[in-house]
Design an enzyme around this catalytic site. Structure first.
Site, PDB file in Angstrom:
ATOM      1  N   HIS A  69     -18.997   4.441   0.939  1.00 56.65           N
ATOM      2  CA  HIS A  69     -17.669   3.903   1.269  1.00 56.65           C
ATOM      3  C   HIS A  69     -17.786   2.484   1.825  1.00 56.65           C
ATOM      4  CE1 HIS A  69     -13.402   4.899   2.881  1.00 56.65           C
ATOM      5  NE2 HIS A  69     -13.550   3.587   2.753  1.00 56.65           N
ATOM      6  N   HIS A  86     -16.247  -1.823   1.204  1.00 54.70           N
ATOM      7  CA  HIS A  86     -15.268  -2.724   0.571  1.00 54.70           C
ATOM      8  C   HIS A  86     -15.949  -4.078   0.401  1.00 54.70           C
ATOM      9  CE1 HIS A  86     -11.803  -0.015   1.365  1.00 54.70           C
ATOM     10  NE2 HIS A  86     -12.555   0.361   2.393  1.00 54.70           N
ATOM     11  N   ASP A 113     -17.491   2.463   5.827  1.00 56.70           N
ATOM     12  CA  ASP A 113     -16.175   1.859   5.579  1.00 56.70           C
ATOM     13  C   ASP A 113     -16.260   0.357   5.844  1.00 56.70           C
ATOM     14  OD1 ASP A 113     -13.585   1.607   4.811  1.00 56.70           O
ATOM     15  OD2 ASP A 113     -12.713   2.724   6.477  1.00 56.70           O
ATOM     16  N   HIS A 120     -13.472   8.972   5.824  1.00 58.90           N
ATOM     17  CA  HIS A 120     -13.425   8.547   7.242  1.00 58.90           C
ATOM     18  C   HIS A 120     -12.671   9.490   8.204  1.00 58.90           C
ATOM     19  CE1 HIS A 120      -9.764   6.834   5.569  1.00 58.90           C
ATOM     20  NE2 HIS A 120     -10.343   5.759   5.114  1.00 58.90           N
ATOM     21  N   ASN A 161      -9.835  -1.336  -3.706  1.00 61.05           N
ATOM     22  CA  ASN A 161      -8.720  -2.177  -3.231  1.00 61.05           C
ATOM     23  C   ASN A 161      -9.069  -3.660  -3.257  1.00 61.05           C
ATOM     24  OD1 ASN A 161     -10.471  -1.878  -1.043  1.00 61.05           O
ATOM     25  ND2 ASN A 161      -8.839  -1.868   0.486  1.00 61.05           N
TER      26      ASN A 161
HETATM   27  O1  DOR Z   1      -9.930  -0.145   8.308  1.00 62.30           O
HETATM   28  C1  DOR Z   1      -9.801  -0.080   7.099  1.00 62.30           C
HETATM   29  N1  DOR Z   1     -10.021  -1.158   6.316  1.00 62.30           N
HETATM   30  N2  DOR Z   1      -9.405   1.061   6.559  1.00 62.30           N
HETATM   31  C2  DOR Z   1      -9.080   1.168   5.265  1.00 62.30           C
HETATM   32  O2  DOR Z   1      -8.708   2.230   4.867  1.00 62.30           O
HETATM   33  C3  DOR Z   1      -9.132  -0.020   4.388  1.00 62.30           C
HETATM   34  C4  DOR Z   1     -10.066  -1.027   4.904  1.00 62.30           C
HETATM   35  C5  DOR Z   1      -9.959  -2.378   4.253  1.00 62.30           C
HETATM   36  O3  DOR Z   1      -9.929  -2.458   3.014  1.00 62.30           O
HETATM   37  O4  DOR Z   1      -9.943  -3.387   4.968  1.00 62.30           O
HETATM   38 ZN    ZN Z   2     -12.176   2.258   3.293  1.00 65.91          ZN
END
Ligand code: DOR
Ligand code: ZN
Length: 425
Positions: free
Chosen positions: A61, A63, A305, A232, A95
């Site tokens: 997980h 980004h 995350d 999460h 995303n």
């Molecule tokens: O804290 C977060 N940041 N939670 C998420 O679900 C998305 C993520 C993000 O893309 O910045």
């Molecule tokens: Zn996430």
């Protein structure tokens, strides 16, 4: 090319291997694991005496903001942060901009990942544009190389749509990863709803939001007899739900992140947005419940995350986007919290960070054994270090662990038999 890891303490959960052993790598494959392997004919020898040799971590997980927001992170810098954290494989969330809801974006990520230090596995979107309405073509996403689907960052609002997604994804051979949040309950909240948010006079995010949607997903998995993965986990009530569900044979797996078993909402008293993420830091009781669930295996995986954001965005406590970076601190935070307090053995941490994520996503690796792919982390379990944001390899420095001392540091990271990171400190 032959690489020999000498005298390390080898720990591999899948094949229940633990001992002081030599590991011989030829090209990208482990070709020998034994008490003593001769150095003759070997190109490079790394002395691992006093160090742990574990499978490379798989962080399912992260980004990476690529495409679209590469000033925060791109696939290459994200992979450098991963390598520095002993992470040899990541699953990156969709995303991005554009959203990874088409084979074209999945192919872009895979193509760019050819120059990355670690293995990058894209997660496709559940719905087009993460809008919660129209399902993506899961078979096409899978054919392009997606390893799972998720609308992470946003919930799938409608239970019917989620159920359809689970069925279609299942037939396409993909698992659904659910971001459990009810936006009608959240109503613009920015931190855990509780005593701290009340004292600060800041809108709260009720725990009920996460609890209700996790309950919904478990019910869907039960009724449809299709597996689901819960992203999460942050509340004690979700831990109860997971225990209840797994006892009854519901096919539900889950993950949490180090900040949820290390920090509480009290950090928000600083009004520093580097402590803001979604779901938010919660209470001491939640930290205890999450910790117990990680130790007893109720929660299957530790992920980060990893969510890079700029310092400028994070400078506004109320308006900053949610998220924290985590790739370079996850193993250290986990060792400090559980291994050095004797709550967990290293083999359990290997199961949570290296083995289970790969089993859930059906990825190669995650074990040290003759014939396995040579993705390995060599770790100095006892090295203490201070988390200094400016030293992170990630383009963004928004770590919630800044200023903390951790015990345990990655010394080498090896991907496909090549050293991609060495700690020179
Ligand atoms: O804290 C977060 N940041 N939670 C998420 O679900 C998305 C993520 C993000 O893309 O910045
Ligand atoms: Zn996430």
């Amino acid at each position: 090319m032959k690489l020999l890891l000498k005298n390390g303490h080898v720990v591999s959960s899948f094949n229940k291997l633990e001992g002081d052993l030599d590991v011989l790598i030829e090209d990208n494959v482990i070709v020998g694991v034994a008490d003593k392997i001769e150095e003759a004919g070997v190109d490079q020898v790394i002395d691992c005496k006093g160090l742990a040799v574990i499978p490379g971590i798989c962080d399912m997980h992260v980004h990476f903001r690529d495409p679209g927001q590469t000033h925060k992170e791109d696939i290459i810098t994200g992979s450098e942060a991963a390598a520095a954290g002993g992470v040899t494989a990541v699953a990156c969330m969709p995303n991005t901009n554009p959203v990874a809801d088409s084979p074209e974006v999945i192919r872009y990520i895979i193509d760019k990942a050819k120059d990355a230090k670690v293995k990058i596995y894209p997660v496709g979107a559940i719905t087009k544009g993460l809008a919660g309405d129209e399902l993506c073509d899961f078979k096409a996403l899978k054919a392009a190389g997606a390893v799972a689907v998720s609308d992470d960052g946003k919930p799938v609002k409608n239970a019917h749509t989620m159920g359809r997604a689970m069925i279609d994804a299942h037939y396409a051979g993909l698992k659904v990863i659910s971001h459990c949040e009810d936006l009608d309950i959240i109503r613009g909240g920015i931190m855990n709803a509780g005593v701290v948010s009340l004292e600060l006079g800041v809108p709260g995010m009720s725990r009920t939001s996460e609890n209700i949607i996790t309950g919904r997903e478990i019910q869907l998995a039960n009724d449809l007899q299709i597996p689901i993965h819960i992203a999460h986990v942050s509340t004690k009530e979700v831990v109860d739900l997971l225990r209840f569900a797994t006892k009854r044979g519901v096919m539900v797996t889950s993950e949490t992140a180090p900040h949820y078993f290390t920090l509480t909402e009290d950090r928000l008293f600083t009004r520093d947005a580097d402590y803001r993420m979604n779901p938010p830091l919660r209470t001491e009781e939640d930290v205890k419940a999450i910790s117990a669930a990680v130790c007893d295996g109720t929660i299957d995986c530790i992920v980060t995350d990893h969510a890079p954001h700029t310092a400028e965005e994070k400078s506004d406590f109320l308006k900053a986007p949610n998220g924290v970076v985590g790739l370079e601190t996850s193993l250290a935070a986990t060792l400090t919290k559980f291994y050095h307090t004797k709550q967990m053995k290293l083999i359990q941490i290997v199961r949570l960070m290296c083995e289970n994520p790969r089993l859930i996503l059906g990825l190669e690796g995650g074990l040290i054994k003759k014939g396995a792919v040579a993705d390995i982390a060599v770790v100095d379990l006892d090295k203490e270090w201070l988390v200094e944001p400016e030293k992170l390899h990630s383009k963004s420095k928004n770590t919630c662990f800044k200023g903390m001392m951790f015990k345990g540091k990655v010394k080498y990271t090896i991907v496909n038999g090549k050293v991609v990171f060495e700690d020179k400190d």
